[in-house]
Design an enzyme around this catalytic site. Structure first.
Site, PDB file in Angstrom:
ATOM      1  N   ARG A 107       0.701  -1.198   0.048  1.00  0.00           N
ATOM      2  CA  ARG A 107       0.051   0.020  -0.028  1.00  0.00           C
ATOM      3  C   ARG A 107       0.778   1.358   0.023  1.00  0.00           C
ATOM      4  NH1 ARG A 107      -3.233  -3.589   3.541  1.00  0.00           N
ATOM      5  NH2 ARG A 107      -4.975  -4.154   2.325  1.00  0.00           N
ATOM      6  N   LYS A 129       3.417  11.225 -11.266  1.00  0.00           N
ATOM      7  CA  LYS A 129       2.845  10.471 -11.904  1.00  0.00           C
ATOM      8  C   LYS A 129       3.527   9.090 -12.500  1.00  0.00           C
ATOM      9  CE  LYS A 129       0.418  12.069 -15.082  1.00  0.00           C
ATOM     10  NZ  LYS A 129       0.001  12.843 -16.372  1.00  0.00           N
ATOM     11  N   GLU A 171      10.859  17.234 -25.644  1.00  0.00           N
ATOM     12  CA  GLU A 171       9.891  17.469 -24.204  1.00  0.00           C
ATOM     13  C   GLU A 171      10.525  18.571 -23.746  1.00  0.00           C
ATOM     14  OE1 GLU A 171       7.527  16.319 -22.733  1.00  0.00           O
ATOM     15  OE2 GLU A 171       7.257  14.068 -23.210  1.00  0.00           O
ATOM     16  N   LYS A 209       7.998  22.592 -14.652  1.00  0.00           N
ATOM     17  CA  LYS A 209       7.029  21.396 -14.342  1.00  0.00           C
ATOM     18  C   LYS A 209       6.523  21.560 -12.808  1.00  0.00           C
ATOM     19  CE  LYS A 209       5.719  16.814 -14.983  1.00  0.00           C
ATOM     20  NZ  LYS A 209       6.018  15.668 -15.768  1.00  0.00           N
ATOM     21  N   GLU A 219      -4.444  17.090 -11.511  1.00  0.00           N
ATOM     22  CA  GLU A 219      -5.096  17.433 -13.026  1.00  0.00           C
ATOM     23  C   GLU A 219      -6.523  17.651 -12.757  1.00  0.00           C
ATOM     24  OE1 GLU A 219      -3.901  13.720 -15.034  1.00  0.00           O
ATOM     25  OE2 GLU A 219      -2.221  15.090 -16.133  1.00  0.00           O
ATOM     26  N   ARG A 224      -2.373  21.294 -15.442  1.00  0.00           N
ATOM     27  CA  ARG A 224      -1.462  20.307 -15.899  1.00  0.00           C
ATOM     28  C   ARG A 224      -1.257  19.517 -16.810  1.00  0.00           C
ATOM     29  NH1 ARG A 224       0.997  15.842 -11.161  1.00  0.00           N
ATOM     30  NH2 ARG A 224       2.451  14.917 -12.926  1.00  0.00           N
ATOM     31  N   ASN A 228       0.476  17.946 -21.592  1.00  0.00           N
ATOM     32  CA  ASN A 228       0.343  16.996 -22.566  1.00  0.00           C
ATOM     33  C   ASN A 228       0.509  17.425 -24.134  1.00  0.00           C
ATOM     34  OD1 ASN A 228       0.363  14.457 -20.780  1.00  0.00           O
ATOM     35  ND2 ASN A 228      -1.741  15.229 -20.122  1.00  0.00           N
ATOM     36  N   HIS A 231       0.785  14.810 -26.766  1.00  0.00           N
ATOM     37  CA  HIS A 231       0.894  13.723 -26.294  1.00  0.00           C
ATOM     38  C   HIS A 231      -0.457  12.763 -26.650  1.00  0.00           C
ATOM     39  CE1 HIS A 231       4.100  15.148 -23.826  1.00  0.00           C
ATOM     40  NE2 HIS A 231       4.397  14.078 -23.314  1.00  0.00           N
ATOM     41  N   HIS A 235       0.984   9.657 -28.138  1.00  0.00           N
ATOM     42  CA  HIS A 235       0.764   8.340 -27.277  1.00  0.00           C
ATOM     43  C   HIS A 235       0.002   7.337 -28.310  1.00  0.00           C
ATOM     44  CE1 HIS A 235       1.074   9.835 -22.763  1.00  0.00           C
ATOM     45  NE2 HIS A 235       2.396   9.848 -23.355  1.00  0.00           N
ATOM     46  N   HIS A 248       9.699   7.855 -27.463  1.00  0.00           N
ATOM     47  CA  HIS A 248       8.712   8.679 -27.170  1.00  0.00           C
ATOM     48  C   HIS A 248       8.791   9.897 -27.520  1.00  0.00           C
ATOM     49  CE1 HIS A 248       5.798  10.043 -24.284  1.00  0.00           C
ATOM     50  NE2 HIS A 248       6.533  11.059 -23.769  1.00  0.00           N
TER      51      HIS A 248
END
Length: 344
Positions: A107, A129, A171, A209, A219, A224, A228, A231, A235, A248
């Site tokens: 956990r 993230k 990026e 960032k 988000e 935020r 992206n 992306h 993606h 990527h």
């Protein structure tokens, strides 16, 4: 690079620039390293003797349920206790994977992110993230689980392949396009770039960032989501190509140009913006198109699973001018399709 502190809902963590020898400044008892094989081959001599390590096969395919399960069983076998620490040593794949393991093992346990690629240093290592991929798309199983520290060693970039370094610059340019005009001007005049020249650029990206994630960690406001840019298409392209023969950053470069065309079609940006963004990326040696963009139906299906989309309606983070970006919901499928099939 100065130490940077990043606040989050649990407290804060620091981003520090260290040498490879200094990475293991904390106790290694009740700890384990999850490390990329290429990094282990090049830098493994700096791992402390006796530190348990799980070596990850390079590539996006390692961000899978099966590898996640293997690592969890490995930690049980050590055994790593509830108060233990996981060291993630590698690029974005290892950071995402190890961070997700840390978020869910017992956990939640502590983890230290040690990014070794430019892309990971400026982007994926910051913000907490973490996640793994499913067959239906990238990062669909994940969490927000900040590391206890991010440790950067610019020396790692000296062994990074040139293609990987260029991919990381995608990026970097993203930060310039979405909100940092000063960085944009700096990149435009920076020539003859070498890995050792990037410390200042890396610091600027991290500060950008950090500011964004501190103001929209989970988000919820759309801020935020501006990270992206490129992306949604990128993606989907990666998933369609099964992460084969495309990095990527290369996919994000292609995605930024495609999404700029979407903004142009919607009348949200001046007509010359697409050319300006494309010219910057090409100057960096990055691709700006791919024949797979013509597979519009498959890409549209994949984009609908993007986390920004709502009830199957497409959403994109779009740049209106250099330095300004916003989340645009419910973008017409017809507009997106017309951009994909007209890609040249």
């Amino acid at each position: 690079m100065n130490s940077i502190s990043i606040r989050h809902r649990f407290g804060e963590y620091s981003v520090d620039s260290l040498s490879p020898e200094q990475m293991w400044q904390s106790q290694i008892e009740n700890s384990a390293a999850i490390i990329d094989k290429n990094v282990f081959d090049l830098w493994g001599q700096f791992l402390p003797e006796g530190l348990p390590r799980y070596i990850v096969v390079p590539g996006e395919s390692s961000k899978s349920l099966s590898v996640y399960g293997e690592i969890a069983e490995f930690l049980v076998s050590i055994p790593l206790g509830r108060s233990g620490t996981i060291f993630a040593v590698g690029g974005g794949v290892v950071g995402d994977l190890a961070g997700f393991v840390a978020a869910t093992y017992m956990r939640g346990v502590n983890w230290v992110n040690i990014p070794t690629t430019l892309l990971a240093m400026v982007d994926s290592s910051i913000g907490g993230k973490v996640g793994i991929d499913l067959q239906g798309g990238k990062n669909l199983l994940g969490s927000f689980w900040p590391p206890t520290q991010v440790r950067l060693a610019p020396e790692f970039l000296t062994t990074l392949p040139k293609r990987e370094l260029r991919a990381g610059m995608a990026e970097v340019w993203k930060y310039a396009f979405i909100g940092n005009m000063g960085l944009f001007k700096q990149l435009k005049i920076l020539s003859g770039r070498k890995s050792e020249d990037l410390s200042d650029v890396i610091e600027k990206c991290i500060l950008d960032k950090a500011h964004i994630v501190e103001h929209d960690e989970l988000e919820t406001t759309g801020l935020r989501a501006t990270l992206n840019f490129g992306h949604t298409v990128g993606h989907a392209l990666e998933t369609l190509l099964s992460y084969d023969d495309i990095l990527h950053g290369e996919a994000i470069s292609i995605g930024m140009v495609a999404e700029s065309k979407i903004a142009e079609k919607l009348g949200l940006c001046p007509m010359n913006l697409v050319l300006e963004i494309a010219d910057c990326l090409q100057m960096e040696g990055l691709p700006i198109h791919h024949s797979a963009l013509n597979s519009a139906d498959q890409l549209m299906t994949l984009m609908k699973s993007d986390k920004k989309s709502s009830s199957g309606r497409l959403a994109f983070s779009l740049v209106s001018e250099i330095g300004k970006c916003k989340l645009v919901p419910e973008v017409s499928e017809q507009v997106v399709r017309s951009v994909l099939v007209s890609n040249e």
